[in-house]
Design a protein around this motif. Structure first.
Motif, PDB file in Angstrom:
ATOM      1  N   ASP A 180      13.712  26.313  -1.460  1.00  0.00           N
ATOM      2  CA  ASP A 180      13.687  25.296  -2.499  1.00  0.00           C
ATOM      3  C   ASP A 180      12.427  24.458  -2.339  1.00  0.00           C
ATOM      4  N   GLU A 181      11.402  24.776  -3.145  1.00  0.00           N
ATOM      5  CA  GLU A 181      10.129  24.072  -2.988  1.00  0.00           C
ATOM      6  C   GLU A 181       9.988  22.899  -3.933  1.00  0.00           C
ATOM      7  N   GLN A 182      11.061  22.537  -4.593  1.00  0.00           N
ATOM      8  CA  GLN A 182      10.981  21.381  -5.486  1.00  0.00           C
ATOM      9  C   GLN A 182      10.691  20.120  -4.696  1.00  0.00           C
ATOM     10  N   ASN A 183       9.760  19.347  -5.209  1.00  0.00           N
ATOM     11  CA  ASN A 183       9.503  18.061  -4.589  1.00  0.00           C
ATOM     12  C   ASN A 183      10.612  17.088  -4.967  1.00  0.00           C
ATOM     13  N   GLU A 184      10.752  16.057  -4.167  1.00  0.00           N
ATOM     14  CA  GLU A 184      11.854  15.146  -4.403  1.00  0.00           C
ATOM     15  C   GLU A 184      11.388  13.703  -4.331  1.00  0.00           C
ATOM     16  N   ILE A 185      11.987  12.883  -5.160  1.00  0.00           N
ATOM     17  CA  ILE A 185      11.693  11.447  -5.169  1.00  0.00           C
ATOM     18  C   ILE A 185      13.006  10.701  -5.029  1.00  0.00           C
ATOM     19  N   SER A 186      12.996   9.721  -4.131  1.00  0.00           N
ATOM     20  CA  SER A 186      14.158   8.867  -3.968  1.00  0.00           C
ATOM     21  C   SER A 186      13.658   7.431  -3.846  1.00  0.00           C
ATOM     22  N   GLY A 187      13.703   6.721  -4.932  1.00  0.00           N
ATOM     23  CA  GLY A 187      13.193   5.353  -4.924  1.00  0.00           C
ATOM     24  C   GLY A 187      11.709   5.317  -4.617  1.00  0.00           C
ATOM     25  N   ARG A 188      11.342   4.643  -3.548  1.00  0.00           N
ATOM     26  CA  ARG A 188       9.922   4.538  -3.170  1.00  0.00           C
ATOM     27  C   ARG A 188       9.482   5.723  -2.316  1.00  0.00           C
ATOM     28  N   TYR A 189      10.424   6.581  -1.935  1.00  0.00           N
ATOM     29  CA  TYR A 189      10.125   7.727  -1.071  1.00  0.00           C
ATOM     30  C   TYR A 189       9.950   8.986  -1.901  1.00  0.00           C
ATOM     31  N   SER A 190       8.979   9.812  -1.506  1.00  0.00           N
ATOM     32  CA  SER A 190       8.825  11.120  -2.132  1.00  0.00           C
ATOM     33  C   SER A 190       8.359  12.109  -1.078  1.00  0.00           C
ATOM     34  N   TRP A 191       8.711  13.375  -1.324  1.00  0.00           N
ATOM     35  CA  TRP A 191       8.390  14.425  -0.374  1.00  0.00           C
ATOM     36  C   TRP A 191       7.732  15.585  -1.100  1.00  0.00           C
ATOM     37  N   ASN A 192       6.692  16.128  -0.482  1.00  0.00           N
ATOM     38  CA  ASN A 192       5.936  17.239  -1.043  1.00  0.00           C
ATOM     39  C   ASN A 192       6.036  18.421  -0.085  1.00  0.00           C
ATOM     40  N   GLU A 215       0.844  -1.196   0.000  1.00  0.00           N
ATOM     41  CA  GLU A 215       0.000   0.000   0.000  1.00  0.00           C
ATOM     42  C   GLU A 215       0.877   1.244   0.000  1.00  0.00           C
ATOM     43  N   ASP A 216       0.341   2.333  -0.550  1.00  0.00           N
ATOM     44  CA  ASP A 216       1.010   3.631  -0.450  1.00  0.00           C
ATOM     45  C   ASP A 216       0.551   4.292   0.845  1.00  0.00           C
ATOM     46  N   VAL A 217       1.458   5.067   1.453  1.00  0.00           N
ATOM     47  CA  VAL A 217       1.093   5.736   2.699  1.00  0.00           C
ATOM     48  C   VAL A 217       1.744   7.118   2.735  1.00  0.00           C
ATOM     49  N   THR A 218       0.988   8.086   3.227  1.00  0.00           N
ATOM     50  CA  THR A 218       1.502   9.460   3.349  1.00  0.00           C
ATOM     51  C   THR A 218       1.517   9.882   4.809  1.00  0.00           C
ATOM     52  N   LEU A 219       2.670  10.380   5.236  1.00  0.00           N
ATOM     53  CA  LEU A 219       2.839  10.890   6.592  1.00  0.00           C
ATOM     54  C   LEU A 219       2.802  12.423   6.529  1.00  0.00           C
ATOM     55  N   ASP A 220       1.940  13.013   7.330  1.00  0.00           N
ATOM     56  CA  ASP A 220       1.738  14.450   7.278  1.00  0.00           C
ATOM     57  C   ASP A 220       2.644  15.190   8.261  1.00  0.00           C
ATOM     58  N   CYS A 221       3.050  16.388   7.858  1.00  0.00           N
ATOM     59  CA  CYS A 221       3.859  17.245   8.716  1.00  0.00           C
ATOM     60  C   CYS A 221       3.473  18.693   8.444  1.00  0.00           C
ATOM     61  N   VAL A 222       3.118  19.413   9.479  1.00  0.00           N
ATOM     62  CA  VAL A 222       2.809  20.839   9.379  1.00  0.00           C
ATOM     63  C   VAL A 222       3.735  21.579  10.333  1.00  0.00           C
ATOM     64  N   TYR A 223       4.297  22.678   9.875  1.00  0.00           N
ATOM     65  CA  TYR A 223       5.263  23.399  10.704  1.00  0.00           C
ATOM     66  C   TYR A 223       4.845  24.858  10.866  1.00  0.00           C
ATOM     67  N   GLU A 224       5.373  25.476  11.923  1.00  0.00           N
ATOM     68  CA  GLU A 224       5.152  26.906  12.179  1.00  0.00           C
ATOM     69  C   GLU A 224       6.503  27.544  12.446  1.00  0.00           C
TER      70      GLU A 224
END
Lengths: 116, 112
Positions: free
Chosen positions: A55-67, A17-26
């Protein structure tokens, strides 16, 4: 105030399954740095990725990606086709600079359990 | 390449006893060094950081102290442990203050 919120305390998925972990910062800083770390059962914090505020570019590393989205102050982490070895606690962190030092502000972590 | 060591890996100490945890970094010079504590419930908190020999900044004044007697050695100490000192202690290093912090394997301390 500097703060990182990981609203998901625990997530359980089945392998592949795909899964997304959320993170919000202040932060009030105009320049800042965001990180994701993985903490397997052994306890050591393993660095996964670093993002600079300019640098707001999203990144992909193998099965990992960051938005990374500054407009919503979010830095979410997606694992595609999850595997049992991905089971761990994942921390999002914000690096703040002051008094000649760098301090990581961590979220409370999200415990990911991937079942076979 | 750089490596970071911590010892001991685990420690069980009685209340009121002294403490000394050691962290050393190899493969780099004049690193920034950090001590974090992770209490039960996962939260990680910065305790001390050092940008050079003999330079220690304290984040949370409490029962603990830190010292940096050599360039790549960082020591966490206490004269008298409290029950609340139990936790997982992580040492980290970075090249510069704005750089990525890399963590050691940690020391799990239980105070009884």
């Amino acid at each position: 105030a500097q703060k990182v919120t990981q609203a998901q305390t625990e997530i359980s998925v089945v392998e592949k399954e795909d899964v997304t972990l959320d993170c919000v910062y202040e932060t009030r800083d105009t320049t800042y740095y965001l990180f994701w770390y993985k903490q397997p059962p052994s306890g050591e914090l393993v660095f996964l990725i670093r993002r600079n505020s300019f640098d707001e570019q999203n990144e992909i590393s193998g099965r990992y990606s960051w938005n990374f989205q500054k407009s919503t102050s979010s830095f979410n982490f997606t694992i595609t086709a999850s595997q049992v070895v991905d089971s761990a606690v994942y921390f999002c962190a914000l690096l703040t600079l002051y008094n000649q030092g760098g301090k990581l502000i961590f979220g409370q972590g999200t415990e990911l359990s991937v079942k076979p | 390449s750089q490596t970071i060591h911590q010892w001991p890996a685990t420690l069980v100490q009685p209340v009121g006893s002294p403490l000394s945890l050691e962290c050393t970094v190899e493969g780099t010079s004049n690193p920034n060094l950090y001590w974090y504590r992770q209490a039960a419930g996962r939260g990680l908190q910065l305790l001390f950081y050092s940008v050079g020999i003999g330079q220690i900044s304290s984040e949370v004044p409490q029962n603990l102290s830190a010292s940096r007697p050599q360039d790549r050695q960082f020591i966490l100490s206490s004269k008298k442990l409290l029950l609340s000192d139990s936790g997982f202690y992580l040492c980290a290093w970075s090249v510069r203050v704005a750089d990525t912090q890399y963590f050691g394997p940690g020391t799990r301390l239980t105070v009884l």
